[in-house]
Design a protein around this motif. Sequence first.
Motif, PDB file in Angstrom:
ATOM      1  N   VAL A   1      -8.526  15.774 -18.903  1.00  0.00           N
ATOM      2  CA  VAL A   1      -9.148  14.943 -17.871  1.00  0.00           C
ATOM      3  C   VAL A   1      -9.752  15.872 -16.832  1.00  0.00           C
ATOM      4  O   VAL A   1      -9.088  16.780 -16.328  1.00  0.00           O
TER       5      VAL A   1
ATOM      6  N   THR B   1     -14.232  12.606 -16.390  1.00  0.00           N
ATOM      7  CA  THR B   1     -14.527  12.913 -17.787  1.00  0.00           C
ATOM      8  C   THR B   1     -13.198  12.948 -18.527  1.00  0.00           C
ATOM      9  O   THR B   1     -12.233  13.520 -18.018  1.00  0.00           O
ATOM     10  N   GLY B   2     -13.147  12.357 -19.701  1.00  0.00           N
ATOM     11  CA  GLY B   2     -11.894  12.273 -20.448  1.00  0.00           C
ATOM     12  C   GLY B   2     -11.065  11.098 -19.990  1.00  0.00           C
ATOM     13  O   GLY B   2      -9.843  11.099 -20.117  1.00  0.00           O
ATOM     14  N   GLN B   3     -11.738  10.073 -19.484  1.00  0.00           N
ATOM     15  CA  GLN B   3     -11.054   8.898 -18.965  1.00  0.00           C
ATOM     16  C   GLN B   3     -10.156   8.234 -20.020  1.00  0.00           C
ATOM     17  O   GLN B   3      -9.176   7.580 -19.672  1.00  0.00           O
ATOM     18  N   GLU B   4     -10.453   8.442 -21.290  1.00  0.00           N
ATOM     19  CA  GLU B   4      -9.617   7.861 -22.340  1.00  0.00           C
ATOM     20  C   GLU B   4      -8.211   8.473 -22.359  1.00  0.00           C
ATOM     21  O   GLU B   4      -7.295   7.918 -22.958  1.00  0.00           O
ATOM     22  N   HIS B   5      -8.033   9.601 -21.666  1.00  0.00           N
ATOM     23  CA  HIS B   5      -6.715  10.240 -21.584  1.00  0.00           C
ATOM     24  C   HIS B   5      -5.950   9.857 -20.322  1.00  0.00           C
ATOM     25  O   HIS B   5      -4.817  10.286 -20.143  1.00  0.00           O
TER      26      HIS B   5
ATOM     27  N   ARG C   1      -3.818   7.425 -18.234  1.00  0.00           N
ATOM     28  CA  ARG C   1      -2.943   6.276 -18.399  1.00  0.00           C
ATOM     29  C   ARG C   1      -2.541   5.813 -17.004  1.00  0.00           C
ATOM     30  O   ARG C   1      -2.375   6.618 -16.096  1.00  0.00           O
ATOM     31  N   TRP C   2      -2.400   4.504 -16.878  1.00  0.00           N
ATOM     32  CA  TRP C   2      -2.086   3.909 -15.587  1.00  0.00           C
ATOM     33  C   TRP C   2      -0.724   3.253 -15.638  1.00  0.00           C
ATOM     34  O   TRP C   2      -0.405   2.535 -16.583  1.00  0.00           O
TER      35      TRP C   2
ATOM     36  N   CYS D   1      -2.320  12.049 -16.834  1.00  0.00           N
ATOM     37  CA  CYS D   1      -2.891  12.458 -18.112  1.00  0.00           C
ATOM     38  C   CYS D   1      -1.910  12.125 -19.228  1.00  0.00           C
ATOM     39  O   CYS D   1      -0.742  12.512 -19.174  1.00  0.00           O
ATOM     40  N   SER D   2      -2.390  11.433 -20.259  1.00  0.00           N
ATOM     41  CA  SER D   2      -1.532  11.058 -21.386  1.00  0.00           C
ATOM     42  C   SER D   2      -1.227  12.245 -22.295  1.00  0.00           C
ATOM     43  O   SER D   2      -0.314  12.176 -23.112  1.00  0.00           O
TER      44      SER D   2
END
Length: 126
Positions: free
Chosen positions: A11, A51-55, A57-58, A70-71
Motif C-alpha cells: 500500500v 495505490t494498492g487499495q485492494e490490500h 482492510r478496514w 495493510c492485509s
Amino acid sequence: MHNGSCLCGAVRITVQGELPQPNACHCTACRKQSGHFGASVDVPRSALSITGQEHVRWYRSSEKVRRGFCSVCGSTLFWDPVHHDWTAIAMGVFDGPTGTNLSMHIFVAEKGNYYAIKDGLPQNEQ
C-alpha cells in the motif's frame, strides 16, 4: 506532496499539499491497534491518493470510525471517521521528513501507565 507506504510496500499513499500538525492519541483503541500511542495527521480525503487499495482492510471499531491496515504486513495506516471528509494517516507511513511536529496529546486520561508525557505540549483528557 508527501509519499509513504506500509512496511511491505503493498500500500502506497500520496498526499497533495502541506501536512497539518499531527497529534498523539493515547486512547485505549489506538494503543491496542498500534502497540503504543498513535500519532496521526488529518488530511482531506480529496488530497489523499492510495495505490494498492485492494490490500487495505478496514476494521469498524465503532459506529463512527473505521481503522485501516495493510492485509499483507499488518501495518497501521488510517483512522477514518466515516461521516467526515477527512482521514487520519499514521505518521509512521510517511517516507522521509514531513515538515511537521506534534501539536498536542489527546485522550491522555486513557494513556498507558508505563510512560510519562513530558514534552510540554498541550494535553487533552479526551
